[in-house]
Design an enzyme around this catalytic site. Structure first.
Site, PDB file in Angstrom:
ATOM      1  N   SER A   1     -18.049  46.320  50.072  1.00 46.54           N
ATOM      2  CA  SER A   1     -16.776  46.464  49.365  1.00 46.54           C
ATOM      3  C   SER A   1     -15.855  47.381  50.165  1.00 46.54           C
ATOM      4  O   SER A   1     -16.143  48.559  50.348  1.00 46.54           O
ATOM      5  CB  SER A   1     -17.002  47.049  47.971  1.00 46.54           C
TER       6      SER A   1
ATOM      7  N   HIS B   1     -15.966  41.976  50.639  1.00 52.31           N
ATOM      8  CA  HIS B   1     -15.674  42.022  49.196  1.00 52.31           C
ATOM      9  C   HIS B   1     -14.413  42.866  48.983  1.00 52.31           C
ATOM     10  O   HIS B   1     -14.368  44.043  49.359  1.00 52.31           O
ATOM     11  CB  HIS B   1     -16.870  42.624  48.450  1.00 52.31           C
TER      12      HIS B   1
ATOM     13  N   MET C   1      -9.676  42.521  39.417  1.00 53.01           N
ATOM     14  CA  MET C   1      -9.817  43.314  38.189  1.00 53.01           C
ATOM     15  C   MET C   1      -8.408  43.522  37.657  1.00 53.01           C
ATOM     16  O   MET C   1      -7.872  44.634  37.665  1.00 53.01           O
ATOM     17  CB  MET C   1     -10.522  44.642  38.519  1.00 53.01           C
TER      18      MET C   1
ATOM     19  N   ASP D   1     -22.556  43.855  41.333  1.00 53.11           N
ATOM     20  CA  ASP D   1     -21.488  44.696  41.881  1.00 53.11           C
ATOM     21  C   ASP D   1     -21.462  46.066  41.212  1.00 53.11           C
ATOM     22  O   ASP D   1     -21.176  46.178  40.014  1.00 53.11           O
ATOM     23  CB  ASP D   1     -20.146  43.974  41.663  1.00 53.11           C
TER      24      ASP D   1
HETATM   25  C1  DX5 Z   1     -16.007  48.501  41.123  1.00 53.13           C
HETATM   26  C2  DX5 Z   1     -15.819  47.514  42.248  1.00 53.13           C
HETATM   27  C3  DX5 Z   1     -16.996  47.508  43.177  1.00 53.13           C
HETATM   28  C4  DX5 Z   1     -17.251  48.851  43.756  1.00 53.13           C
HETATM   29  C5  DX5 Z   1     -18.508  48.895  44.559  1.00 53.13           C
HETATM   30  O1  DX5 Z   1     -14.887  48.512  40.329  1.00 53.13           O
HETATM   31  O2  DX5 Z   1     -15.685  46.209  41.759  1.00 53.13           O
HETATM   32  O3  DX5 Z   1     -16.929  46.480  44.119  1.00 53.13           O
HETATM   33  O4  DX5 Z   1     -16.192  49.337  44.491  1.00 53.13           O
HETATM   34  O5  DX5 Z   1     -18.638  50.183  45.053  1.00 53.13           O
HETATM   35  P1  DX5 Z   1     -19.989  50.989  44.983  1.00 53.13           P
HETATM   36  O6  DX5 Z   1     -21.018  50.187  45.737  1.00 53.13           O
HETATM   37  O7  DX5 Z   1     -19.646  52.274  45.657  1.00 53.13           O
HETATM   38  O8  DX5 Z   1     -20.371  51.145  43.534  1.00 53.13           O
HETATM   39 ZN    ZN Z   2     -16.027  44.441  43.176  1.00 52.12          ZN
END
Ligand code: DX5
Ligand code: ZN
Length: 215
Positions: free
Chosen positions: A7, A32, A67, A174
């Site tokens: 991500s 991502h 989101m 995720d």
């Molecule tokens: C959360 C995002 C994720 C997140 C993952 O709102 O959709 O993709 O950034 O980050 P980590 O692996 O640090 O939880």
């Molecule tokens: Zn995400």
């Protein structure tokens, strides 16, 4: 083989090119990209322009996680930006099926993400129409949060739902993925692991991706 999807939310935004190049030279399978609107989630990240810049920096599969509220208004923009997959939130869509069809009509892969409080059952009548089902294992909005343990049960339930219908839908998990919990998540049935902090905040991100890939 598990798909690893770093991500970029945890990347260095002042030097995205460097992080994109790093991922291009790594075993990462997908990019991502987390788009946040400050309404659906309590944070704002980036929009189509940054997504376009990142997509132009790689040949890898660009997995765009929206989101945002009213995602139907922005599907075309993210297609134009170079998305290969667009994932929308079940909780953000009044007409989820319609928006999935909209994504598919643009020849894109389509995903649905569900928040920690949303039961797997709510995917039952959409599962045949999608390519990716994304289980949020943290409350969306921020990187670096702790994995919610109950997600393991949800992954198992989703695996059953997909397998009993002999579908090819990929299970993406995720949020909060670490080198310690990745094996349990994969055993429960995940096909795709998204990881932000675990990769970008590690001393050697390329090596960390390699480790995740070999689990
Ligand atoms: C959360 C995002 C994720 C997140 C993952 O709102 O959709 O993709 O950034 O980050 P980590 O692996 O640090 O939880
Ligand atoms: Zn995400």
């Amino acid at each position: 083989m598990t798909i690893i999807a770093p991500s970029l939310l945890s990347a260095n935004f002042a030097n995205l090119k460097k992080d994109c190049d790093m991922l291009n030279n790594s075993q990462a399978d997908w990019f991502h990209l987390d788009v946040m609107d400050g309404h659906f989630v309590p944070n704002i990240s980036f929009g189509p322009q940054i997504v376009e810049a990142i997509c132009n920096s790689t040949k890898k599969f660009c997995d765009v996680h929206l989101m945002i509220e009213e995602p139907e208004k922005y599907i075309q923009s993210f297609k134009n930006a170079g998305a290969d997959n667009i994932t929308i939130h079940l909780e953000a869509c009044r007409h989820l099926h319609r928006t999935i069809q909209q994504i598919k009509s643009l020849d894109l892969s389509a995903g649905v993400a569900i928040n920690p409080h949303t039961p797997i059952d709510s995917l039952k009548d959409i599962i045949k129409d999608i390519d990716i089902a994304c289980i949020m294992s943290v409350n969306p909005g921020f990187g670096g949060q702790t994995f919610i343990q109950h997600s393991i049960n949800k992954i198992k339930q989703l695996r059953e739902l997909i397998d009993e219908q002999l579908l090819q839908v990929k299970i993406e998990v995720d949020g909060g993925i670490t080198l310690e919990n990745a094996a349990t998540v994969i055993e429960a049935g995940a096909d795709v692991l998204v990881a932000g902090n675990t990769i970008f905040k590690s001393p050697n991100p390329i090596k960390t991706i390699e480790k995740l890939k070999s689990i």
